[in-house]
Scaffold this motif. Structure first.
Motif, PDB file in Angstrom:
ATOM      1  N   GLN A 159       0.806  -1.208   0.000  1.00  0.00           N
ATOM      2  CA  GLN A 159       0.000   0.000   0.000  1.00  0.00           C
ATOM      3  C   GLN A 159       0.842   1.261   0.000  1.00  0.00           C
ATOM      4  N   SER A 205      -9.378  -6.269   2.385  1.00  0.00           N
ATOM      5  CA  SER A 205      -8.769  -5.672   3.583  1.00  0.00           C
ATOM      6  C   SER A 205      -7.698  -6.555   4.203  1.00  0.00           C
ATOM      7  N   ALA A 252      -8.023  -9.146   5.944  1.00  0.00           N
ATOM      8  CA  ALA A 252      -8.409  -9.676   7.256  1.00  0.00           C
ATOM      9  C   ALA A 252      -8.892 -11.119   7.086  1.00  0.00           C
ATOM     10  N   LEU A 309     -11.337  -8.105  11.760  1.00  0.00           N
ATOM     11  CA  LEU A 309     -11.589  -6.749  11.267  1.00  0.00           C
ATOM     12  C   LEU A 309     -12.141  -5.866  12.380  1.00  0.00           C
ATOM     13  N   ASP A 338      -9.346  -5.029  14.850  1.00  0.00           N
ATOM     14  CA  ASP A 338      -8.459  -3.997  14.321  1.00  0.00           C
ATOM     15  C   ASP A 338      -9.073  -2.614  14.476  1.00  0.00           C
ATOM     16  N   ILE A 339     -10.376  -2.511  14.273  1.00  0.00           N
ATOM     17  CA  ILE A 339     -11.054  -1.229  14.458  1.00  0.00           C
ATOM     18  C   ILE A 339     -11.066  -0.850  15.931  1.00  0.00           C
ATOM     19  N   LYS A 382      -6.316   0.163  14.864  1.00  0.00           N
ATOM     20  CA  LYS A 382      -5.455  -0.175  13.732  1.00  0.00           C
ATOM     21  C   LYS A 382      -6.114   0.175  12.401  1.00  0.00           C
ATOM     22  N   ARG A 383      -7.450   0.137  12.372  1.00  0.00           N
ATOM     23  CA  ARG A 383      -8.224   0.557  11.203  1.00  0.00           C
ATOM     24  C   ARG A 383      -9.236   1.607  11.655  1.00  0.00           C
ATOM     25  N   VAL A 438     -13.474   2.135   6.777  1.00  0.00           N
ATOM     26  CA  VAL A 438     -14.027   0.813   6.448  1.00  0.00           C
ATOM     27  C   VAL A 438     -15.481   0.956   5.991  1.00  0.00           C
ATOM     28  N   HIS A 455     -15.598   2.144   2.505  1.00  0.00           N
ATOM     29  CA  HIS A 455     -15.255   1.062   1.581  1.00  0.00           C
ATOM     30  C   HIS A 455     -16.464   0.145   1.348  1.00  0.00           C
ATOM     31  N   ARG A 496      -3.323   3.598  17.821  1.00  0.00           N
ATOM     32  CA  ARG A 496      -2.903   2.367  17.175  1.00  0.00           C
ATOM     33  C   ARG A 496      -2.538   1.307  18.210  1.00  0.00           C
ATOM     34  N   ARG A 550      -8.197  10.368  13.424  1.00  0.00           N
ATOM     35  CA  ARG A 550      -8.204   9.374  14.498  1.00  0.00           C
ATOM     36  C   ARG A 550      -9.103   9.792  15.663  1.00  0.00           C
TER      37      ARG A 550
END
Length: 790
Positions: free
Chosen positions: A188, A594, A596, A602, A605-606, A610-611, A616, A619, A674, A698
């Motif tokens: 990425q 993603s 995941a 997933l 991570d949210i 982290k996401r 998301v 997306h 994070r 964030r």
């Protein structure tokens, strides 16, 4: 015996070549048989005392001149490509069978790179030969030399690993594979690609240290020949070298490489400063020759009278060492060069200490300037006695005293005793230390979420400055400067670190964030019910401790993170006018795109930051046929979502910021950090305002729930008269107001008339706090009371 005749000309049809079809069929550039040996031939292992032989400090050679005309093909000097010098080096320690294998690897590499030239106009094969020569200086085995010659064929010429295994065997193929970048994988970002390449290389190094030795040789030759690069590319590569490869070279004790890479990086990052210092050093060297000569003669005569056989020679700092000391200590150029360095290499271990006493009788030692790195060696195996004496004319003079074996280890480090060569024999102390560090890379990898995080942890452990502490059983533990008892606990065992509750240093209880000092005796108190705290991440120093704590927070608190993440994503989807329920076909596409493995991953991570839930959700909106998922995203969109409800029982996935200590009733905002979940600030917190400016995407809207099931910490400050019983009266009133006191502090003024009292108390909400403040304000002797902010 030559592997290839000295007059061999590279010609023939290339099987795989990057050079355009218009390039000459036969590359006729003359290959210099050996890249110039580093001018930095000796020096102190300590960072700001790095040194080089006085007569050998010279700037890098000027680059070759290449035509600037855009229509002109670089004119290559007619000549031949020779490996004579490499062959001569290998013949000193290799047998005929190994030389034959190296010859085959050279021919294959020559064929693969045929027609390919470097930016300097030299045939590309000159680079693998130069890398192999540097490895030959370390007397690496045939497999390593073959890998050095082949190290670019997978990356540049698309040679498959299976082909290398078939022709040269699995060990050589594994080395080349560990050195090859991951260019075929799409990342990425450039940062992610760089981090993944470092991760691959460092993990390959953990299983075979020859990988990093060849890589360092590769980087050294590239740095020596980088003058033809564009300035921005030179700066980028030099910065990467200084941040990663220089610390690795130091960590492995490769001090010649360490010093030269430092100077070369300095010359490319700050060329004007480098040239200025080089000119000043050259001018100053002659002015100081008389002093150096006098000290050399005095030391040699004194040691001779004492019956000590020794080699004595003077040293001067490298240009980067001079620059760093000038910058860090705000010294002038003359002040730095006034510290002379001399090395004394003796024949036996006891004579190191005899020579030390002899030198102390010749010149007076400076108090506090003696270090015994023989009794307690450095992390990278370095051993020497260091002492600073007052020489003639009142000049400070530094001496390093060591044996020949210590000197060899100091200059070549792990290359002097490479681990894989003595797999069946007892490992030396230095080998054990290096093996332990390499093993820690594997431990960090197992506990790390991604490549960028792995590289972050490894960089932390690459700092050269160290502190040496003792266990209660007198075992020495080496840790980075600034390490804490938590770092010490994890260095012993991950289980001890995870269950740490308190620590004692020199038999006295201390805070877990206390920085360790040389000579401390550290004892860790554990409890099987204790778990790592997220706050530990703010002060731990080692990569192993940081990765273990993050791994624990990710796994132990996974249900909390999944719940929070699911809630955040549902609210983000609702704010975009979509249902929070994901259709099966959308779920599959979302997980594939993603990377995941499952929806729970997933959501987790949210939940840990982290996401971003808003990204998301956008997306998913694109997958459902709405606005493009790649459309520009407003950084304020996260704060426009429906607020996340805070009830106070969310656990470590949701924390209240210690800077402002929000309580129910305060206006609040949430920060997704994070790998650490959600941190709640008050909206008027100055720290939150600064961080929101830096990372606006964030931050999310949060609100208090209607029913709170806990009490919340709050700080208050009182200005009181200095009179008898005042503290008891205030504490009693706080208790009667149904609040609990968790901390009391007092500051006394100069006139001893007024005091400042500070309390941390536990209250239900703002209404409860307001009533408490009114009650305490009525206490006799209280002049002022207020809630204390960050």
């Amino acid at each position: 015996m030559n592997l290839i005749p000295a007059d061999l000309t590279l010609n023939g049809k290339p099987a795989r070549a990057k050079q355009p079809a218009t390039a000459p069929a036969a590359v006729t550039s003359t290959l210099t048989s050996n890249a110039p040996s580093t001018a930095i031939t000796s020096g102190n292992n300590a960072g700001d005392s790095t040194a080089s032989t006085i007569a050998a400090s010279v700037p890098p050679p000027a680059p070759p001149v290449i035509s600037s005309s855009p229509l002109a093909t670089p004119t290559l000097t007619a000549g031949v490509a020779s490996v004579t010098h490499l062959t001569e080096k290998l013949s000193e320690y290799m047998n005929a069978a190994d030389l034959k294998k190296v010859k085959e690897a050279y021919r294959f590499s020559d064929e693969m790179h045929l027609g390919q030239v470097r930016k300097s106009g030299e045939p590309y094969i000159s680079h693998p030969i130069a890398v192999a020569e540097i490895c030959a200086d370390w007397k690496l085995d045939a497999q390593a030399i073959m890998a050095a010659l082949l190290h670019d064929v997978m990356e540049d010429q698309d040679v498959k690993k299976d082909e290398l295994i078939e022709r040269f065997g699995a060990p050589v193929a594994n080395l080349v594979d560990g050195l090859s970048k991951l260019d075929k994988i799409e990342f990425q970002s450039q940062i992610e690609a760089q981090a993944e390449n470092f991760r691959k290389m460092l993990l390959a190094m953990a299983s075979d240290v020859r990988v990093i030795l060849i890589k360092l040789a590769d980087r050294l030759h590239n740095m020596r020949t980088m003058e033809v690069m564009a300035p921005n590319k030179k700066a980028r590569i030099s910065r990467e070298t200084m941040e990663v490869y220089v610390p690795i070279a130091h960590r492995l004790g490769l001090n010649n490489i360490y010093r030269e890479l430092q100077d070369l990086s300095f010359s490319h990052l700050y060329p004007l400063r480098y040239r200025t210092l080089a000119k000043a050093v050259k001018a100053a060297r002659g002015n100081r020759r008389e002093v150096v000569t006098k000290i050399l003669e005095s030391v040699k005569n004194t040691l001779g009278v004492a019956g000590i056989e020794a080699e004595v020679y003077g040293r001067e700092k490298t240009l980067f060492g001079i620059y760093k000391k000038m910058r860090n200590k705000h010294l002038s150029f003359s002040q730095v060069l006034d510290v002379y360095g001399f090395r004394v290499v003796v024949d036996t271990f006891p004579n190191c200490y005899v020579a030390l006493g002899t030198l102390h009788s010749l010149y007076k030692p400076m108090p506090g300037k003696f270090k015994d790195y023989i009794a307690i060696r450095k992390l990278n195996g370095y051993q020497s006695l260091h002492t600073t004496l007052i020489g003639p004319y009142g000049t400070p003079v530094e001496f390093q005293i060591r044996t020949q074996e210590m000197h060899r280890t100091a200059e070549s480090g792990v290359a002097a005793h490479w681990l894989y060569k003595n797999a069946d024999s007892n490992l030396s102390d230095m080998q054990q230390r290096t093996h332990a560090w390499l093993q820690s890379l594997l431990d960090i990898q197992q506990q790390t979420g991604d490549s960028a995080e792995f590289l972050e942890h490894v960089k932390v452990d690459l700092f050269p400055d160290s502190v040496y502490v003792f266990t209660p059983k007198s075992k020495i533990i080496a840790l980075p400067r600034g390490a804490t008892p938590i770092d010490f606990a994890y260095s012993i065992h991950t289980g001890i670190g995870d269950h740490t509750v308190s620590a004692m240093i020199n038999h006295e209880p201390v805070s877990l964030r206390t920085e360790l000092r040389n000579g401390d005796i550290v004892e860790i108190v554990t409890d099987s019910n204790s778990r790592p705290s997220p706050s530990w991440l703010s002060f731990v120093r080692t990569g192993k401790a940081r990765s273990a704590i993050r791994h624990h927070l990710r796994t132990i608190n996974l249900p909390e993170s999944i719940t929070l993440g699911e809630q955040l994503l549902a609210q983000a989807l609702t704010s975009l006018g979509m249902s929070a329920l994901l259709e099966e076909h959308l779920t599959e596409r979302l997980l594939n795109e993603s990377s995941a493995k499952s929806l729970d991953e997933l959501y987790a991570d949210i939940g840990i930051g982290k996401r971003m839930a808003a990204l998301v959700a956008r997306h998913i909106f694109g997958l459902r046929g709405g606005e493009s998922a790649s459309a520009p995203i407003d950084h304020n969109s996260a704060t426009e979502l429906d607020p996340v409800t805070i009830c106070g029982s969310e656990g470590v996935s949701v924390q209240l910021a210690p800077c402002c200590l929000p309580i129910p009733g305060d206006s609040i905002i949430g920060q997704l950090r994070r790998d650490q979940g959600l941190l709640v600030h008050t909206t008027d917190c100055t720290i939150a305002k600064r961080q929101k400016t830096k990372e606006p995407d964030r931050w999310i809207a949060v609100k208090w729930g209607t029913e709170m099931n806990r009490r919340f910490d709050c700080r208050i400050k009182l200005l009181i008269n200095n009179e008898k019983g005042i503290l008891a009266r205030v504490a009693a009133e706080i208790g009667e107001s149904d609040a609990n006191i968790t901390y009391v502090g007092m500051d006394e003024d100069k006139d001893n008339v007024l005091h400042q009292l500070r309390f941390t108390i536990q209250v239900k909400d703002r209404v409860h706090l307001a009533g408490l403040l009114r009650n305490v304000r009525r206490v006799n002797g209280v002049n002022r009371i207020l809630r204390e902010r960050s």
